[in-house]
Design a protein around this motif. Structure first.
Motif, PDB file in Angstrom:
ATOM      1  N   CYS A   1       2.635   2.308 -12.009  1.00  0.00           N
ATOM      2  CA  CYS A   1       3.898   2.518 -11.305  1.00  0.00           C
ATOM      3  C   CYS A   1       4.563   3.815 -11.764  1.00  0.00           C
ATOM      4  CB  CYS A   1       4.841   1.343 -11.550  1.00  0.00           C
ATOM      5  SG  CYS A   1       4.183  -0.234 -10.956  1.00  0.00           S
ATOM      6  N   LYS A   2       5.361   4.371 -10.849  1.00  0.00           N
ATOM      7  CA  LYS A   2       6.013   5.656 -11.111  1.00  0.00           C
ATOM      8  C   LYS A   2       7.225   5.492 -12.025  1.00  0.00           C
ATOM      9  CE  LYS A   2       7.952   9.607  -8.609  1.00  0.00           C
ATOM     10  NZ  LYS A   2       8.270  10.165  -7.262  1.00  0.00           N
TER      11      LYS A   2
ATOM     12  N   ALA B   1       0.834  -1.210   0.000  1.00  0.00           N
ATOM     13  CA  ALA B   1       0.000   0.000   0.000  1.00  0.00           C
ATOM     14  C   ALA B   1       0.867   1.258   0.000  1.00  0.00           C
ATOM     15  CB  ALA B   1      -0.931  -0.015   1.206  1.00  0.00           C
ATOM     16  N   ASP B   2       1.978   1.208   0.754  1.00  0.00           N
ATOM     17  CA  ASP B   2       2.875   2.362   0.804  1.00  0.00           C
ATOM     18  C   ASP B   2       3.582   2.577  -0.539  1.00  0.00           C
ATOM     19  OD1 ASP B   2       2.197   2.780   3.432  1.00  0.00           O
ATOM     20  OD2 ASP B   2       3.945   1.724   4.258  1.00  0.00           O
ATOM     21  N   ALA B   3       3.796   1.481  -1.286  1.00  0.00           N
ATOM     22  CA  ALA B   3       4.511   1.586  -2.559  1.00  0.00           C
ATOM     23  C   ALA B   3       3.628   2.127  -3.683  1.00  0.00           C
ATOM     24  CB  ALA B   3       5.074   0.218  -2.949  1.00  0.00           C
ATOM     25  N   VAL B   4       2.309   2.056  -3.489  1.00  0.00           N
ATOM     26  CA  VAL B   4       1.381   2.543  -4.520  1.00  0.00           C
ATOM     27  C   VAL B   4       1.217   4.050  -4.322  1.00  0.00           C
ATOM     28  CG1 VAL B   4      -0.976   2.429  -5.372  1.00  0.00           C
ATOM     29  CG2 VAL B   4       0.219   0.320  -4.745  1.00  0.00           C
TER      30      VAL B   4
ATOM     31  N   LYS C   1       2.697   4.842 -22.854  1.00  0.00           N
ATOM     32  CA  LYS C   1       1.839   5.710 -22.056  1.00  0.00           C
ATOM     33  C   LYS C   1       1.823   5.357 -20.572  1.00  0.00           C
ATOM     34  CE  LYS C   1      -1.267   6.930 -25.842  1.00  0.00           C
ATOM     35  NZ  LYS C   1      -2.660   7.035 -26.288  1.00  0.00           N
ATOM     36  N   MET C   2       2.349   4.178 -20.192  1.00  0.00           N
ATOM     37  CA  MET C   2       2.282   3.820 -18.776  1.00  0.00           C
ATOM     38  C   MET C   2       3.286   2.747 -18.414  1.00  0.00           C
ATOM     39  SD  MET C   2      -0.929   1.234 -18.187  1.00  0.00           S
ATOM     40  CE  MET C   2      -0.199   0.788 -16.631  1.00  0.00           C
ATOM     41  N   LEU C   3       3.578   2.656 -17.133  1.00  0.00           N
ATOM     42  CA  LEU C   3       4.301   1.548 -16.523  1.00  0.00           C
ATOM     43  C   LEU C   3       3.390   0.941 -15.473  1.00  0.00           C
ATOM     44  CD1 LEU C   3       7.796   3.221 -15.866  1.00  0.00           C
ATOM     45  CD2 LEU C   3       7.114   1.857 -17.846  1.00  0.00           C
ATOM     46  N   GLY C   4       3.434  -0.378 -15.323  1.00  0.00           N
ATOM     47  CA  GLY C   4       2.564  -0.998 -14.333  1.00  0.00           C
ATOM     48  C   GLY C   4       2.968  -2.415 -14.007  1.00  0.00           C
TER      49      GLY C   4
ATOM     50  N   ASP D   1       9.695  -2.644  -9.607  1.00  0.00           N
ATOM     51  CA  ASP D   1      10.388  -3.753  -8.944  1.00  0.00           C
ATOM     52  C   ASP D   1       9.803  -4.027  -7.566  1.00  0.00           C
ATOM     53  OD1 ASP D   1      12.066  -3.981 -11.109  1.00  0.00           O
ATOM     54  OD2 ASP D   1      13.702  -2.817 -10.214  1.00  0.00           O
ATOM     55  N   VAL D   2       9.569  -2.968  -6.808  1.00  0.00           N
ATOM     56  CA  VAL D   2       9.046  -3.119  -5.447  1.00  0.00           C
ATOM     57  C   VAL D   2       7.643  -3.718  -5.464  1.00  0.00           C
ATOM     58  CG1 VAL D   2       8.336  -1.866  -3.367  1.00  0.00           C
ATOM     59  CG2 VAL D   2      10.476  -1.252  -4.529  1.00  0.00           C
ATOM     60  N   ILE D   3       6.770  -3.158  -6.290  1.00  0.00           N
ATOM     61  CA  ILE D   3       5.375  -3.619  -6.334  1.00  0.00           C
ATOM     62  C   ILE D   3       5.301  -5.064  -6.837  1.00  0.00           C
ATOM     63  CG2 ILE D   3       3.165  -3.297  -7.528  1.00  0.00           C
ATOM     64  CD1 ILE D   3       3.626  -0.280  -7.275  1.00  0.00           C
ATOM     65  N   GLU D   4       6.082  -5.395  -7.858  1.00  0.00           N
ATOM     66  CA  GLU D   4       6.077  -6.767  -8.380  1.00  0.00           C
ATOM     67  C   GLU D   4       6.514  -7.749  -7.297  1.00  0.00           C
ATOM     68  OE1 GLU D   4       7.906  -9.342 -12.139  1.00  0.00           O
ATOM     69  OE2 GLU D   4       8.910  -7.495 -11.470  1.00  0.00           O
TER      70      GLU D   4
END
Length: 555
Positions: free
Chosen positions: A131-132, A32-35, A97-100, A138-141
């Protein structure tokens, strides 16, 4: 010194190995903190991940898209049981257009509840977290991959029940199967136990703005197949289905108090995929226990006389919405069954005569025809050995006996009783002699009033050379004469042949050589078999054994 350093390193590794694994709650908090909030040239994406305190495996992902042009907002919300995701299908998503990072369900099942501006849409099989940058990806994955097996373990523990206790499982199911609303439709569902732990009544009242209907499904858990208990998601509906073994129609159905055709599956609605998964798990655990329970209440006869008594009591009148079938079973191994069918405009009476030993215990099965149930037993090798009379008139012989039963439970008991009786009624027939055979062949007038058979010795006192004269009267009289030596016949190939209403015994020559003198209206020829008419199956079986013995004596 080197040895001490090496030993210290081992102890350190061992200590690390004993560290407790990170909890699901901690992993999800880190996720949650990484999002974070993300912006591009058109929109700002405000993202949030939350989870339920008592059910942390239930995760909600919310994303609000804010247009930078006019400030309009659109909310998308995904509710998912992380145990439904496959950690091996967590992947990075990149485009111009995005990273995710995307998480996909096992077997692509639409198990993710999806809302758009608060309105539920169709279930999905995937959710994507924006993702930013690559480090954020990497963190979220990593965290999502870690969370999935933790969620699966905790979800399984959430079903707190003794999986070896059938009454407890049934009680749990009756509490968890309840009212579900899908859009404007309410499904008021009640599951209750009937006379035994395996016997269930599922009642579903479907309420719509145009009215309601009530359906009732009576079934035994033992008749369901655990591998065919599945849930599926169609649109915004979560449906759990359970099919019967071999797709047999063993579920009694009523709709608004009117009986309907038997069915081979049940279905009920669940609040969400998580609810469906838990019910599926418990139902699958209950089915084998129900099988064991039912096995204990099936009564196997201890003797032939007991089997005949049980058959007599279980073969009885059956009434459906279409007709009434009166049934009376009588006799022992040589049995009769009278069936009286009463319908609105006609009555019919059928009389069946058969030897239980002629039936095949492997060919007993339940047959369902709409609202009617039958236990059907076929003869061994499908021989047409069942004599059928309709309103006193002989019909074609049949290769099966069909017994109407009032319900599945009677059928459940009747099957083993028939099986026992069939096995016990198999017996060897002792041959007679030629003095019995000669008058037996004459006594066919009742079934064949226009035919006369006369068996005679060709030589005085000799039993090995015989003649058979068959006279058929009618518009024109036909006389057939067979002259044969029993030593030329094949004892192993003597058999009964049934065609329509006629029962014959065929005695072929060895190697099918045409050694039989045959005269038709005094015109001579040679044939490879002799054919005898019989009055019925019991008489034909006795003739077969007698002829076999006579042939063997004349070799």
């Amino acid at each position: 010194m080197i040895q001490r350093i090496f030993l210290a390193a081992l102890l350190c590794c061992a200590a690390i190995g004993k560290l407790p694994a990170q909890s699901l709650e901690k992993t999800l908090k880190n996720l949650a903190d990484a999002v974070v909030e993300i912006s591009d040239d058109k929109n700002t994406y405000r993202q949030q991940i939350t989870f339920e305190a008592d059910k942390p495996y239930r995760l909600t992902y919310r994303m609000i898209t804010v247009s930078q042009k006019d400030g309009k907002e659109k909310e998308e919300r995904y509710e998912v049981n992380l145990a439904d995701l496959d950690k091996n299908l967590v992947r990075r998503v990149t485009s111009s257009k995005m990273l995710g990072v995307a998480g996909k369900t096992r077997n692509s099942l639409n198990a993710i509840k999806f809302f758009e501006d608060g309105i539920q849409k169709n279930y999905q099989d995937e959710l994507t977290i924006r993702c930013k940058d690559s480090e954020n990806m990497d963190v979220i994955e990593k965290l999502l991959r870690e969370a999935i097996p933790l969620a699966e373990a905790q979800w399984e523990k959430s079903v707190q029940i003794d999986f070896k206790d059938l009454p407890a499982l049934v009680k749990w199911l009756s509490q968890e199967i309840k009212t579900v609303a899908v859009g404007d439709v309410r499904y008021v569902q009640t599951l209750s136990k009937e006379s035994r732990d395996d016997l269930m009544l599922l009642e579903i009242k479907t309420e719509t703005k145009n009215g309601s209907k009530t359906e009732q499904f009576r079934f035994s858990l033992a008749d369901l197949m655990e591998q065919r208990v599945l849930y599926k998601i169609s649109g915004d509906k979560v449906l759990l289905t359970a099919d019967t073994r071999m797709n047999k129609k063993m579920i009694h159905v009523r709709e608004n108090d009117a009986q309907k055709n038997y069915d081979n599956s049940i279905a009920f609605y669940c609040t969400d995929p998580d609810d469906a998964k838990r019910i599926m798990l418990v139902l699958r655990k209950a089915i084998p226990l129900a099988n064991e329970s039912v096995g204990k209440i099936i009564k196997t006869p201890g003797s032939k006389s007991e089997a005949f008594g049980l058959l007599k009591s279980n073969v009885k009148a059956v009434t459906t919405s279409k007709r009434e079938a009166g049934q009376v079973f009588d006799g022992t191994c040589t049995a009769t069954m009278r069936v009286t069918l009463s319908e609105e405009k006609k009555n019919q009476q059928y009389d069946y005569a058969f030897d239980l030993g002629d039936l095949d215990e492997r060919e007993i099965e339940l047959s369902v025809k709409g609202q009617e149930l039958f236990m059907e037993a076929k003869t061994a090798h499908k021989n047409k050995y069942v004599r059928v009379m309709k309103d006193g008139v002989l019909q074609n012989y049949s290769n099966e006996v069909s017994i109407a039963v009032p319900d599945i439970e009677t059928a459940r008991q009747l099957g083993p009783q028939l099986e026992y009786a069939i096995k016990e009624c198999r017996q060897k027939i002792a041959p007679k002699d030629i003095e019995w055979l000669i008058p037996q062949l004459i006594n066919i007038k009742d079934d064949h009033p226009f035919v006369t058979q006369e068996l005679a010795r060709q030589q005085a006192g000799g039993n090995c050379k015989l003649s058979l004269r068959i006279t058929t009267s009618g518009k024109k009289e036909v006389v057939e004469l067979y002259e044969f030596a029993l030593k030329d016949m094949d004892a192993g190939k003597i058999e009964i042949n049934v065609s329509g209403k006629t029962v014959e015994v065929e005695m072929p020559t060895a190697r099918k050589e045409k050694l039989v003198n045959y005269y038709k209206d005094a015109k001579p020829s040679y044939v490879d078999k002799v054919v005898f008419l019989a009055t019925g199956i019991p008489e034909a079986k006795q003739i077969v054994e007698t002829l076999k013995a006579l042939v063997e004596r004349c070799k």
